[in-house]
Structure formats: C-alpha cells, structure tokens
Design a protein around this motif. Structure first.
Motif, mmCIF file in Angstrom:
data_model
loop_
_atom_site.group_PDB
_atom_site.id
_atom_site.type_symbol
_atom_site.label_atom_id
_atom_site.label_comp_id
_atom_site.label_asym_id
_atom_site.label_seq_id
_atom_site.Cartn_x
_atom_site.Cartn_y
_atom_site.Cartn_z
ATOM 1 N N UNK A 205 -1.948 -10.213 4.644
ATOM 2 C CA UNK A 205 -0.780 -9.488 5.144
ATOM 3 C C UNK A 205 -0.576 -8.214 4.319
ATOM 4 N N UNK A 206 -0.034 -7.173 4.941
ATOM 5 C CA UNK A 206 0.133 -5.903 4.220
ATOM 6 C C UNK A 206 1.384 -5.163 4.667
ATOM 7 N N UNK A 207 1.946 -4.411 3.711
ATOM 8 C CA UNK A 207 3.045 -3.485 4.001
ATOM 9 C C UNK A 207 2.568 -2.115 3.517
ATOM 10 N N UNK A 208 2.373 -1.186 4.450
ATOM 11 C CA UNK A 208 1.734 0.110 4.161
ATOM 12 C C UNK A 208 2.742 1.236 4.373
ATOM 13 N N UNK A 209 3.046 1.959 3.284
ATOM 14 C CA UNK A 209 3.877 3.160 3.395
ATOM 15 C C UNK A 209 2.922 4.338 3.558
ATOM 16 N N UNK A 210 2.869 4.896 4.761
ATOM 17 C CA UNK A 210 1.899 5.944 5.095
ATOM 18 C C UNK A 210 2.605 7.265 5.358
ATOM 19 N N UNK B 260 3.438 -1.001 9.118
ATOM 20 C CA UNK B 260 3.210 0.373 8.647
ATOM 21 C C UNK B 260 4.519 1.127 8.721
ATOM 22 N N UNK B 261 4.940 1.684 7.579
ATOM 23 C CA UNK B 261 6.189 2.433 7.489
ATOM 24 C C UNK B 261 5.848 3.895 7.229
ATOM 25 N N UNK C 258 0.855 -1.198 0.000
ATOM 26 C CA UNK C 258 0.000 0.000 0.000
ATOM 27 C C UNK C 258 0.888 1.244 0.000
ATOM 28 N N UNK C 259 0.748 2.073 -1.031
ATOM 29 C CA UNK C 259 1.528 3.317 -1.093
ATOM 30 C C UNK C 259 0.845 4.268 -2.062
#
Length: 468
Positions: free
Chosen positions: A308-313, A341-342, A282-283
């Motif tokens: 599962x998720x990798x979110x650039x917020x 969350x990054x 997610x970005x």
C-alpha cells in the motif's frame, strides 16, 4: 546588569525555499523561547504561508516583509522556489540579490545584535560588517555537505581546484578521513548550472564561499555526535567558530495542525484501514520534481511492490511550469484499493507518525530525513537536486538508508529496482538493519536536552561577542 544577561535581537534572513524557511523558523522559535527577540525576514507571500505562531512566541518574533522587485523572466507572484520551474530559480536569486538596499536600510535603523543569513544572500555578511553588526552564516545543509564543498577561496574561484563537473564525484583532497560523500555523475550534471555563473550572475558555489568568508561565525544544522569529523574539518578549513545547533526537529504539523481538519481526517481514515508498518509514504519535498519518465517508473514500481502507498505528487512547479506530470494510464484504477495519490499539500509529519506507515521513499532533503528519524521510519532514497546526493551518501555510509540502484550516467532506474528496494527495506529480513538503525538514531536527532545545550552554547557566544 551585565551584558551577558541582556536580551539579544537576532535577525534571520533565509533563502526563499521552504526547505530553508522552515528550519530558520524552527531556530527562531527556539531563540524566542529563551526570551530573546527575533526579526524574521522574508517576502509577504512566504510569510503568509508559514505555520502560525503560538501566542506565547508571537511577542518575541516579528515578521518583516521585504517585497521582491520585478525581475524579467520571474512570474509576478513567484516568491519561493516552489512557485517556479527549476530553470527559473536563477531569476528568483536575482530578485533576492536586489533586496540589498532595503535590507541595509532596515539594519541601519534597527541595529540588531546579530544577523543570520543563508547562502543565496551571500552579500549580507559584508553589509553587516560595514554597519557594525555581527553576522552568522546559518547553514541548513549538514556539515558533510559544507565540508565536501570545501574552502572559501576554492569555492570563489581563487584556487582552481575543481574545474569540471567530474571533479565533484570524488572525495576532495582536504578530506583526510575515509568517506564516500560525493555527488554521483548524474547528480552533479543535473545541477551543473550551480557550478558556473548562471543568469543570476553568481554561481551557487561562489555564494557558498562568500557566505562563509564574509561571516563572523558559521551556525550549522548538525550535531557533533552525528558527524564529529566533518564539524572538525569545517573549523580547520574555515578557521572561524563553527556552532552546531542541533537537527531542529519539526513540531509544527503535530502540535499546530488541527486534528479535526477535514483533509487530515480523510487521510487518517485511509491510513487507519491499512496494516501496521506496510504503507510506503512517497514524497519528494517542495523543490524536487521528477521527470515524466521518472513518474512512470515510480508509479509502476509502486504497483509492482504490491505494498500500500500514499504518494504526494507535485505535478507542476508553479502556474508557469509548462510540463504537467501525469500518471500512467490505468494506474489509479489498478491500484485504487491500496494506493492514494495526493497532488496538493499533505501534513508530512502527521503521516509519518502513523503506525501503518512502514517506510519513506524520499529525495533525502534534510528536513524530510530529520522527520523520518523523528518518527522511526526507514528510508529509501531517490535523489533529484542540490544537496540530496551528498545527504544520500552520508546516510548510506551510516547504514541509515538504502538508495534505489540507478544508471551512473543518466540516473535512470527501473520500476523493478524501485519495487525491490521498497520491499527490501520495509518487509524483508535483509532490510532489518535499516529499520533498526533509524530507531537507534532517534535520540541523537531529537533529544530535547541535547538540542537545548547546543542552543545555550550558541546564545552565550552571541551575547559575549556582539558589538557594544
């Protein structure tokens, strides 16, 4: 030696947004690889933030720093759109417009063969013409976006074809073929300040029109195999040469980022532990910043998806942004075993290339689209600003992406619709078409021979039509 074989000196002057700076730098590298000399103009801080050049290219690319003059309401260190809230970008445009004199002095003293400029500094074409330098408007927007915007006189207010925001949510009269490419109501209302004169003194629409009207040629980030009808339309409505230059796939993060980088090692370790093809990346790019309400729905949707998720917020746009985004209470604790969350920078291309990533929830900015196709990752779209809505319609039309259902008036969406959209595209049999279509499109977007041919055709023209 004939002039056709002489080396060119080409100046590139992109708008102060990383979605513009990056493809301009990618084009600069391709030109430099052919032995030509490039001067890349930007502000000091932006140049420092660009990826470092490899030694074989540094001799042919010179970075020219033009410091921005002080402008009321623009923070002192703000040099790119990522540094300021959306409503302050108009003052960044005002500062960019104040670079006319230093740019003129540089062009007069260096006399390059060509200057490529972006839509915000629309005045470059007329300055170059007076000095006797050829100019190209380089559009990082695809041909469908430019074609939808229409003829220069209409954009510059000489023909009152569009007088209200609602005029932008239908196919315009000059598009002769069937197409759904248009903004939705909530999308155009979010950027309605770009239609009318804002505090920069010049509307975005006028800037687009004048950019095309004042140049000798239009160079566009596109390829004729992808949108042939739109490229042909541009030639018809602008009556000047239109040169697609390919999709300019990004190689920076994969080739230049150190695999031993500690942050990437941590991210890779986390991705390595996840099942192949299941992680949602997610970005939303450097421009788009969701509202707090949207962040809440995105978070709850990711939770409900059970993926599962990798979110650039991005929690704020620059240090002067008064609204700092927060995650719903308890969200990180509830999802800690499958989500990350990054809030800083993350190496997007490296993440997309990882086997565990099964889909990309994106704003549909074109650089992100190209990177997703490059890595064969299916797209789920959530638009926010600028050309993103037009990109989304084009991708939907070509069955390359699925947009999250939203309210037509205010753009709101629910966590349930977001969760269902992600599961559809990444897991369900009904979404197989999206997963397969992205793979089909890869060669069209990143084929090196095709990219090289576009560049060869452009450079030949530039050599033959420079002033001598």
């Amino acid at each position: 030696m004939s002039s056709h074989h002489e080396k060119l000196h080409i100046v590139l002057f992109p708008w102060l947004a990383f979605g513009h700076l990056t493809p301009n730098l990618d084009l600069a590298k391709l030109i430099a690889q052919k032995g030509h000399f490039v001067t890349f103009i930007s502000t000091p801080r932006n140049i420092l933030r660009l990826p470092k050049l490899s030694p074989d290219l540094s001799a042919n690319i010179n970075f020219l720093e033009l410091p921005l003059p002080p402008v009321d309401n623009l923070p002192e260190d703000a040099e790119a759109t990522t540094d300021v809230p959306y409503n302050v970008v108009q003052y960044l445009k005002l500062a960019c417009d104040a670079l006319q004199q230093p740019l003129t002095r540089f062009l007069e003293s260096s006399t390059p063969d060509w200057i490529f400029y972006d839509f915000v500094p629309y005045w470059v074409g007329s300055i170059a013409s007076k000095i006797g330098i050829k100019s190209a408007y380089f559009s990082i927007f695809n041909a469908a976006c430019l074609g939808f915007l229409g003829p220069a006189p209409a954009l510059m207010g000489q023909d009152l074809i569009r007088t209200k925001p609602e005029d932008y949510i239908v196919k315009p009269s000059w598009v002769p073929f069937p197409s759904t490419v248009a903004w939705r109501y909530f999308e155009i209302m979010k950027i309605s300040d770009g239609i009318t004169d804002n505090d920069s003194g010049v509307s975005d629409m006028y800037r687009f029109g004048a950019s095309v009207a004042n140049c000798d040629i239009v160079v566009i980030r596109s390829c004729s195999e992808f949108e042939p009808e739109w490229l042909q339309l541009l030639e018809e409505i602008h009556r000047k040469p239109i040169f697609p230059v390919g999709q300019l796939p990004n190689t920076n993060q994969k080739s230049e980022a150190d695999d031993d980088n500690e942050m990437w090692r941590r991210i890779k370790g986390w991705l390595d532990a996840k099942q192949k093809g299941t992680v949602v990346y997610v970005a939303f790019g450097s421009e788009a910043k969701p509202s707090q309400e949207e962040v809440n729905e995105i978070a709850l949707g990711l939770e409900k998806s059970e993926l599962p998720f990798f979110w650039v917020l991005r929690i704020r746009r620059g240090l002067t942004d008064p609204e700092v985004l927060t995650l719903p209470e308890g969200f990180e604790e509830r999802t800690k075993d499958r989500g990350l969350v990054c809030t800083g920078w993350a190496p997007q291309l490296k993440i997309l290339s990882h086997d565990s990533v099964g889909g990309f929830l994106t704003h549909s900015g074109w650089t992100s689209v190209v990177e997703a196709v490059q890595e064969e990752k299916p797209l789920v779209l959530l638009t926010f600003l600028a050309d993103q809505g037009l990109n989304a319609r084009l991708l939907e039309e070509k069955k390359m992406a699925y947009s999250i259902p939203r309210d037509e008036r205010d753009g709101s969406f629910t966590s349930e619709s977001l969760a269902n959209s992600l599961r559809l595209v990444i897991l369900e049999p009904k979404g197989r078409a999206y997963r397969e279509k992205i793979k089909e499109m890869k060669d069209l977007f990143v084929n090196k021979e095709r990219q090289d041919q576009y560049l060869h055709t452009l450079l030949d023209y530039l050599k033959d039509h420079r002033n001598r």
